[in-house]
Write an enzyme that holds these catalytic residues in place. Sequence first.
Site, PDB file in Angstrom:
ATOM      1  N   GLU A  57       0.759   8.590  -6.127  1.00 12.32           N
ATOM      2  CA  GLU A  57      -0.209   9.628  -5.741  1.00 12.32           C
ATOM      3  C   GLU A  57       0.311  11.019  -6.105  1.00 12.32           C
ATOM      4  O   GLU A  57      -0.444  11.863  -6.584  1.00 12.32           O
ATOM      5  CB  GLU A  57      -0.519   9.542  -4.248  1.00 12.32           C
ATOM      6  CG  GLU A  57      -1.402  10.664  -3.728  1.00 12.32           C
ATOM      7  CD  GLU A  57      -2.794  10.733  -4.319  1.00 12.32           C
ATOM      8  OE1 GLU A  57      -3.373  11.843  -4.349  1.00 12.32           O
ATOM      9  OE2 GLU A  57      -3.325   9.686  -4.754  1.00 12.32           O
ATOM     10  N   ILE A  81      12.385   4.747   3.598  1.00 13.97           N
ATOM     11  CA  ILE A  81      12.132   4.666   2.154  1.00 13.97           C
ATOM     12  C   ILE A  81      10.762   5.292   1.895  1.00 13.97           C
ATOM     13  O   ILE A  81       9.777   4.938   2.551  1.00 13.97           O
ATOM     14  CB  ILE A  81      12.121   3.200   1.656  1.00 13.97           C
ATOM     15  CG1 ILE A  81      13.452   2.505   1.939  1.00 13.97           C
ATOM     16  CG2 ILE A  81      11.754   3.129   0.177  1.00 13.97           C
ATOM     17  CD1 ILE A  81      14.626   3.021   1.162  1.00 13.97           C
ATOM     18  N   GLY A 138       6.212   3.690  -2.552  1.00 10.65           N
ATOM     19  CA  GLY A 138       5.866   3.770  -3.975  1.00 10.65           C
ATOM     20  C   GLY A 138       4.471   4.301  -4.215  1.00 10.65           C
ATOM     21  O   GLY A 138       4.230   5.048  -5.162  1.00 10.65           O
ATOM     22  N   VAL A 139       3.523   3.930  -3.352  1.00  5.99           N
ATOM     23  CA  VAL A 139       2.158   4.427  -3.539  1.00  5.99           C
ATOM     24  C   VAL A 139       2.086   5.937  -3.384  1.00  5.99           C
ATOM     25  O   VAL A 139       1.255   6.592  -4.025  1.00  5.99           O
ATOM     26  CB  VAL A 139       1.140   3.732  -2.602  1.00  5.99           C
ATOM     27  CG1 VAL A 139       1.020   2.265  -2.927  1.00  5.99           C
ATOM     28  CG2 VAL A 139       1.491   3.939  -1.155  1.00  5.99           C
ATOM     29  N   HIS A 185       7.892   3.550   7.855  1.00  2.00           N
ATOM     30  CA  HIS A 185       8.323   3.013   6.546  1.00  2.00           C
ATOM     31  C   HIS A 185       9.741   3.465   6.247  1.00  2.00           C
ATOM     32  O   HIS A 185       9.917   4.375   5.449  1.00  2.00           O
ATOM     33  CB  HIS A 185       7.371   3.497   5.456  1.00  2.00           C
ATOM     34  CG  HIS A 185       7.402   2.680   4.208  1.00  2.00           C
ATOM     35  ND1 HIS A 185       8.212   2.972   3.137  1.00  2.00           N
ATOM     36  CD2 HIS A 185       6.718   1.575   3.855  1.00  2.00           C
ATOM     37  CE1 HIS A 185       7.996   2.105   2.171  1.00  2.00           C
ATOM     38  NE2 HIS A 185       7.098   1.241   2.577  1.00  2.00           N
TER      39      HIS A 185
END
Length: 148
Positions: free
Chosen positions: A62, A54, A57-58, A48
């Site tokens: 979390e 990057i 976002g998840v 990623h």
Amino acid sequence: MIDVVEIQNILPHRYPFLLVDRVTDLKEGESVVAYKNVSISEPVFEGHFPGHPIYPGVMIIEGMAQAGGILAFKSSSKEAQEAAKDKVVYFMSIDKAKFRNPVKPGDRLEYRLNVIKHRGNIWVLEGKAYVDENLVAEAELKAMIVDR
């Protein structure tokens, strides 16, 4: 201040999924400020994205939730804190999530959460994440503390 050793006594998460390095401020029943140092050596960057890393976002959401879990456990009675090893925090909902700016290796991701509502074992939190005082993500989190 709560360091990573104490955090591991509160949260069940471990590498590579422990996403809070330190708590810098905690007002029981009100708010928490915590951070994670984002490193290029984290496994998530293998995919990623190769050549353009990057932080997902998840993972930011979390991390917010984990900081919120620390707030919830530290805001509980002493008896409940002692029983923390037999408890876990579950997401019930994630609302109003927005991602404002990308988070990259080398960034210090700061989580700031405020309690919107707390009733029994249910917590509703406003979460925001910052890098260098720039808002990078925000969400409203609802969680429940339950037995393992």
